[in-house]
Design an enzyme around this catalytic site. Sequence first.
Site, short mmCIF file in Angstrom:
data_model
loop_
_atom_site.label_atom_id
_atom_site.label_comp_id
_atom_site.label_asym_id
_atom_site.label_seq_id
_atom_site.Cartn_x
_atom_site.Cartn_y
_atom_site.Cartn_z
N LYS A 289 9.09 27.16 5.41
CA LYS A 289 10.30 27.42 6.18
C LYS A 289 9.98 27.62 7.66
CE LYS A 289 12.68 29.39 2.13
NZ LYS A 289 13.49 30.51 1.61
N TYR B 95 20.95 23.50 0.08
CA TYR B 95 21.26 24.81 -0.53
C TYR B 95 22.67 24.86 -1.11
CZ TYR B 95 16.95 27.22 0.90
OH TYR B 95 15.65 27.64 1.04
N ASN C 257 11.38 34.22 4.30
CA ASN C 257 10.33 34.47 3.31
C ASN C 257 9.35 33.30 3.17
OD1 ASN C 257 12.01 32.76 1.97
ND2 ASN C 257 12.51 34.13 0.28
N HIS D 221 9.68 27.92 0.19
CA HIS D 221 10.62 27.61 -0.88
C HIS D 221 9.87 26.85 -1.96
CE1 HIS D 221 13.98 25.88 -3.11
NE2 HIS D 221 13.26 24.76 -3.09
N GLU E 35 15.59 18.13 -5.62
CA GLU E 35 15.05 18.54 -4.32
C GLU E 35 14.00 17.55 -3.80
OE1 GLU E 35 13.76 22.59 -4.85
OE2 GLU E 35 15.84 23.31 -4.97
#
Length: 138
Positions: free
Chosen positions: A9, A49, A112, A115, A126
């Site tokens: 990310k 998402y 965080n 992913h 994905e």
Amino acid sequence: MQRTLSLIKPDGVAKNIIGEIIKRFEGAGIRVVAMKKLHLSQKQAEGFYAVHKERPFFKSLTEFMTSGPIVAMVLEGEDVIAKNRKLMGATNFKEAEEGTIRREFATDIEKNVVHGSDAPETAAFEIAYFFSTMEIVG
Ligand code: ATP
Ligand code: MG
């Protein structure tokens, strides 16, 4: 053999830990079979998402995901979906196991660092969201 999508990310890319993260995958016997760096548009982040679109954090999450470049990878290996999730640690870094990527580098439940797909069906969606079959070299 199984495949999964991994994203580093924007916070992970900004921290300059792309190599550190890949080192952990390779150290666990996982192979990187596709990789690219890109900067998502708001629409692209929302599409990725879409499963979370009713969640209160959707707007903030998609804005975060477009705040800078990310690295997308297809990982391959035996049981790689679960293996990758284990290396990542819990969504909330405060609950993540010692030694996991999120425990060591995350600063926030949202920011965080990584992913990882959570099931074979989400992995298929994905992976296809980011890569064409010609871009995946097993
Ligand atoms: P990812 O899907 O990114 O691998 P995950 O499967 O551990 O993470 P999800 O529940 O799918 O977690 O949530 C997707 C992402 O949304 C999280 O990684 C995090 O960035 C963000 N997120 C999840 N829960 C919250 C929350 N309560 N507040 C803010 N952001 C959140
Ligand atoms: Mg998830």
